[in-house]
Each structure stands twice: as structure tokens, then as C-alpha cells.
Design a protein around this motif. Structure first.
Motif, PDB file in Angstrom:
ATOM      1  N   ALA A 279      -1.662 -18.706  21.553  1.00  0.00           N
ATOM      2  CA  ALA A 279      -2.874 -19.492  21.735  1.00  0.00           C
ATOM      3  C   ALA A 279      -4.062 -18.952  20.948  1.00  0.00           C
ATOM      4  CB  ALA A 279      -3.240 -19.552  23.214  1.00  0.00           C
ATOM      5  N   ALA A 280      -3.912 -17.800  20.298  1.00  0.00           N
ATOM      6  CA  ALA A 280      -5.033 -17.221  19.546  1.00  0.00           C
ATOM      7  C   ALA A 280      -5.463 -18.186  18.443  1.00  0.00           C
ATOM      8  CB  ALA A 280      -4.639 -15.876  18.952  1.00  0.00           C
ATOM      9  N   PRO A 281      -6.763 -18.397  18.291  1.00  0.00           N
ATOM     10  CA  PRO A 281      -7.232 -19.340  17.269  1.00  0.00           C
ATOM     11  C   PRO A 281      -7.081 -18.779  15.864  1.00  0.00           C
ATOM     12  CG  PRO A 281      -9.094 -18.270  18.315  1.00  0.00           C
ATOM     13  CD  PRO A 281      -7.863 -17.813  19.044  1.00  0.00           C
ATOM     14  N   GLN A 282      -6.968 -19.673  14.896  1.00  0.00           N
ATOM     15  CA  GLN A 282      -6.931 -19.276  13.489  1.00  0.00           C
ATOM     16  C   GLN A 282      -8.283 -18.670  13.133  1.00  0.00           C
ATOM     17  OE1 GLN A 282      -5.574 -22.279  10.701  1.00  0.00           O
ATOM     18  NE2 GLN A 282      -6.891 -21.442   9.110  1.00  0.00           N
ATOM     19  N   SER A 283      -8.274 -17.683  12.274  1.00  0.00           N
ATOM     20  CA  SER A 283      -9.512 -17.036  11.850  1.00  0.00           C
ATOM     21  C   SER A 283     -10.439 -18.040  11.164  1.00  0.00           C
ATOM     22  CB  SER A 283      -9.209 -15.895  10.887  1.00  0.00           C
ATOM     23  OG  SER A 283     -10.413 -15.364  10.372  1.00  0.00           O
ATOM     24  N   ILE A 284     -11.717 -17.923  11.462  1.00  0.00           N
ATOM     25  CA  ILE A 284     -12.718 -18.768  10.805  1.00  0.00           C
ATOM     26  C   ILE A 284     -13.660 -17.942   9.932  1.00  0.00           C
ATOM     27  CG2 ILE A 284     -12.620 -20.629  12.508  1.00  0.00           C
ATOM     28  CD1 ILE A 284     -15.241 -19.484  13.712  1.00  0.00           C
ATOM     29  N   THR A 285     -13.394 -16.634   9.816  1.00  0.00           N
ATOM     30  CA  THR A 285     -14.264 -15.814   8.979  1.00  0.00           C
ATOM     31  C   THR A 285     -14.131 -16.242   7.524  1.00  0.00           C
ATOM     32  OG1 THR A 285     -12.599 -14.076   8.762  1.00  0.00           O
ATOM     33  CG2 THR A 285     -14.227 -13.811  10.519  1.00  0.00           C
ATOM     34  N   GLY A 286     -15.235 -16.211   6.825  1.00  0.00           N
ATOM     35  CA  GLY A 286     -15.242 -16.602   5.421  1.00  0.00           C
ATOM     36  C   GLY A 286     -16.407 -17.513   5.119  1.00  0.00           C
ATOM     37  N   ARG A 287     -16.303 -18.165   3.997  1.00  0.00           N
ATOM     38  CA  ARG A 287     -17.378 -19.023   3.494  1.00  0.00           C
ATOM     39  C   ARG A 287     -16.934 -20.481   3.585  1.00  0.00           C
ATOM     40  NH1 ARG A 287     -20.150 -16.166  -1.189  1.00  0.00           N
ATOM     41  NH2 ARG A 287     -20.966 -15.118   0.623  1.00  0.00           N
TER      42      ARG A 287
ATOM     43  N   ASP B  39     -22.436 -15.220  19.018  1.00  0.00           N
ATOM     44  CA  ASP B  39     -21.646 -15.077  20.246  1.00  0.00           C
ATOM     45  C   ASP B  39     -20.383 -15.941  20.231  1.00  0.00           C
ATOM     46  OD1 ASP B  39     -21.432 -13.611  22.575  1.00  0.00           O
ATOM     47  OD2 ASP B  39     -22.341 -15.166  23.821  1.00  0.00           O
ATOM     48  N   LEU B  40     -19.781 -16.150  19.049  1.00  0.00           N
ATOM     49  CA  LEU B  40     -18.539 -16.923  18.966  1.00  0.00           C
ATOM     50  C   LEU B  40     -17.376 -16.043  19.395  1.00  0.00           C
ATOM     51  CD1 LEU B  40     -19.097 -18.646  15.500  1.00  0.00           C
ATOM     52  CD2 LEU B  40     -19.237 -19.747  17.753  1.00  0.00           C
ATOM     53  N   ALA B  41     -16.640 -16.503  20.389  1.00  0.00           N
ATOM     54  CA  ALA B  41     -15.503 -15.753  20.920  1.00  0.00           C
ATOM     55  C   ALA B  41     -14.279 -16.655  20.978  1.00  0.00           C
ATOM     56  CB  ALA B  41     -15.827 -15.234  22.325  1.00  0.00           C
ATOM     57  N   ALA B  42     -13.110 -16.051  20.797  1.00  0.00           N
ATOM     58  CA  ALA B  42     -11.859 -16.800  20.890  1.00  0.00           C
ATOM     59  C   ALA B  42     -11.716 -17.360  22.299  1.00  0.00           C
ATOM     60  CB  ALA B  42     -10.684 -15.891  20.561  1.00  0.00           C
ATOM     61  N   ASP B  43     -11.354 -18.637  22.356  1.00  0.00           N
ATOM     62  CA  ASP B  43     -11.151 -19.317  23.639  1.00  0.00           C
ATOM     63  C   ASP B  43     -10.027 -20.328  23.430  1.00  0.00           C
ATOM     64  OD1 ASP B  43     -11.203 -20.678  26.026  1.00  0.00           O
ATOM     65  OD2 ASP B  43     -13.340 -21.097  26.002  1.00  0.00           O
ATOM     66  N   GLY B  44      -8.807 -19.920  23.765  1.00  0.00           N
ATOM     67  CA  GLY B  44      -7.661 -20.780  23.498  1.00  0.00           C
ATOM     68  C   GLY B  44      -7.438 -20.891  22.004  1.00  0.00           C
TER      69      GLY B  44
ATOM     70  N   ALA C 108      -9.621 -22.226  19.910  1.00  0.00           N
ATOM     71  CA  ALA C 108     -10.922 -22.438  19.269  1.00  0.00           C
ATOM     72  C   ALA C 108     -11.796 -21.196  19.397  1.00  0.00           C
ATOM     73  CB  ALA C 108     -11.628 -23.630  19.914  1.00  0.00           C
ATOM     74  N   TRP C 109     -12.941 -21.260  18.732  1.00  0.00           N
ATOM     75  CA  TRP C 109     -13.992 -20.253  18.838  1.00  0.00           C
ATOM     76  C   TRP C 109     -15.183 -20.940  19.481  1.00  0.00           C
ATOM     77  CZ3 TRP C 109     -13.032 -15.272  17.440  1.00  0.00           C
ATOM     78  CH2 TRP C 109     -11.884 -15.056  16.678  1.00  0.00           C
ATOM     79  N   LYS C 110     -15.665 -20.388  20.582  1.00  0.00           N
ATOM     80  CA  LYS C 110     -16.776 -21.021  21.291  1.00  0.00           C
ATOM     81  C   LYS C 110     -17.953 -20.066  21.384  1.00  0.00           C
ATOM     82  CE  LYS C 110     -13.876 -24.121  23.970  1.00  0.00           C
ATOM     83  NZ  LYS C 110     -13.458 -24.556  25.296  1.00  0.00           N
ATOM     84  N   GLY C 111     -19.151 -20.631  21.258  1.00  0.00           N
ATOM     85  CA  GLY C 111     -20.364 -19.833  21.331  1.00  0.00           C
ATOM     86  C   GLY C 111     -21.588 -20.718  21.237  1.00  0.00           C
ATOM     87  N   GLU C 112     -22.625 -20.189  20.618  1.00  0.00           N
ATOM     88  CA  GLU C 112     -23.906 -20.888  20.516  1.00  0.00           C
ATOM     89  C   GLU C 112     -24.202 -21.220  19.060  1.00  0.00           C
ATOM     90  OE1 GLU C 112     -25.607 -21.662  23.313  1.00  0.00           O
ATOM     91  OE2 GLU C 112     -24.019 -20.677  24.444  1.00  0.00           O
ATOM     92  N   GLY C 113     -24.917 -22.317  18.853  1.00  0.00           N
ATOM     93  CA  GLY C 113     -25.287 -22.725  17.511  1.00  0.00           C
ATOM     94  C   GLY C 113     -26.702 -23.267  17.462  1.00  0.00           C
ATOM     95  N   TYR C 114     -27.205 -23.350  16.257  1.00  0.00           N
ATOM     96  CA  TYR C 114     -28.550 -23.887  16.021  1.00  0.00           C
ATOM     97  C   TYR C 114     -28.511 -24.719  14.748  1.00  0.00           C
ATOM     98  CZ  TYR C 114     -33.389 -24.193  14.526  1.00  0.00           C
ATOM     99  OH  TYR C 114     -34.601 -24.670  14.100  1.00  0.00           O
ATOM    100  N   SER C 115     -29.149 -25.873  14.768  1.00  0.00           N
ATOM    101  CA  SER C 115     -29.242 -26.741  13.590  1.00  0.00           C
ATOM    102  C   SER C 115     -30.677 -26.760  13.079  1.00  0.00           C
ATOM    103  CB  SER C 115     -28.814 -28.166  13.936  1.00  0.00           C
ATOM    104  OG  SER C 115     -29.094 -29.025  12.854  1.00  0.00           O
ATOM    105  N   PRO C 116     -30.946 -26.124  11.929  1.00  0.00           N
ATOM    106  CA  PRO C 116     -32.298 -26.177  11.377  1.00  0.00           C
ATOM    107  C   PRO C 116     -32.662 -27.582  10.902  1.00  0.00           C
ATOM    108  CG  PRO C 116     -30.832 -24.991   9.894  1.00  0.00           C
ATOM    109  CD  PRO C 116     -30.056 -25.282  11.134  1.00  0.00           C
ATOM    110  N   GLU C 117     -31.667 -28.429  10.714  1.00  0.00           N
ATOM    111  CA  GLU C 117     -31.926 -29.792  10.266  1.00  0.00           C
ATOM    112  C   GLU C 117     -32.681 -30.601  11.319  1.00  0.00           C
ATOM    113  OE1 GLU C 117     -29.551 -32.524   7.259  1.00  0.00           O
ATOM    114  OE2 GLU C 117     -28.425 -32.089   9.072  1.00  0.00           O
ATOM    115  N   ASP C 118     -32.348 -30.379  12.596  1.00  0.00           N
ATOM    116  CA  ASP C 118     -33.044 -31.122  13.660  1.00  0.00           C
ATOM    117  C   ASP C 118     -33.701 -30.218  14.702  1.00  0.00           C
ATOM    118  OD1 ASP C 118     -30.904 -30.278  15.213  1.00  0.00           O
ATOM    119  OD2 ASP C 118     -29.985 -32.249  15.343  1.00  0.00           O
TER     120      ASP C 118
END
Length: 138
Positions: free
Chosen positions: A20-28, A86-91, A93-103
Motif C-alpha cells: 500500500a506504500a505510495p509511489q514516490s512523488i519527490t522530484g520536479r 507535512d505530506l505523509a504517506a497515507d495508503g 497517496a501523500w496527504k498534507g497541507e497545501g497553499y495556492s498563491p493563485e487564489d
């Protein structure tokens, strides 16, 4: 025989957790709208994300975080701005907090990678938006 049963049960318990570990999302990553490149990186035991580069013509002096609800933060540059924390593996996916400078909104983030694509679902209250970003070659 009893040892075999205990070993088999232990294998059953540990295999699903590993699978159930999520695929890595590190990178660009290139955003879906072509406006920015975002870096996802380790920050402590969790992951964070920041705007690496904006891909549109910026006003003189650079794009500012002018829609931030905190007036004291409106003068900061968007390039280099941390937008995930604060993105942490959860099943799967990676779950945490986000911010949108666009809005200027803070939201609950759910990021999930599959190959060179990543879906990012952001929710404010019951309203959610999902976008798909593309991994860039390093």
C-alpha cells in the motif's frame, strides 16, 4: 506446524502494508496549466513542495503572493514559495497541507503518482479540485 502458521500469518499482515506504500512523488513537476514548475522534496520525515520557477511573464520585481489572506505575506515572491508541507504517506497517496498563491487559499492536499503523472486533489471544506501534473526529467 505452529511456527509455520505464525510465520504465514505474519507474512499476510506485513505484505499489505508494504504493497500500500505510495509511489514516490519527490522530484520536479510541471503544473497542468503550464504556469509553474514545482519541486517536491524531503523535509524531515515528511515531504514539502515549493515553486521552483514560474513559466509566465512576471511583473517587474517578480510575481508576489498578492492574494494571501495574511496581508503581511502579500509582498513575498511566489518563486521559491513553499506551497506544500507535512505530506505523509497515507495508503496509496501523500496527504498534507497545501497553499495556492493563485487564489490565496489553504487546503487539504492529496497527491498520488502513477508513472510520470501525479494527480493533486485539493479540498477547501467540501469543495475539491483535481489537477494532473507531469514529472520532468532531472
Amino acid at each position: 506446524m505452529r511456527r509455520f502458521i505464525v510465520a504465514a500469518l505474519a507474512a499476510l499482515v506485513t505484505v499489505p502494508a508494504t504493497a500500500a506504500a505510495p509511489q514516490s512523488i519527490t522530484g520536479r513537476w510541471a503544473t497542468d496549466d503550464g504556469k509553474a514548475i514545482v519541486d517536491i522534496y524531503a523535509c524531515g520525515a515528511r515531504l514539502c513542495g515549493k515553486v521552483h520557477k514560474l513559466l509566465f511573464t512576471q511583473p517587474a520585481g517578480g510575481q508576489r503572493d498578492e492574494r494571501n489572506p495574511d496581508k503581511a505575506k502579500r509582498a513575498r515572491h511566489v518563486s521559491g514559495l513553499q506551497i506544500y508541507w507535512d505530506l505523509a504517506a497515507d495508503g496509496a497517496a501523500w496527504k498534507g497541507e497545501g497553499y495556492s498563491p493563485e487564489d490565496g487559499r489553504y487546503y487539504k492536499a492529496n497527491l498520488r503518482a502513477a508513472g510520470n503523472k501525479m494527480t493533486m486533489k485539493g479540498c477547501v471544506s467540501v469543495f475539491c479540485k483535481t489537477v494532473t501534473w507531469t514529472r520532468m526529467s532531472q
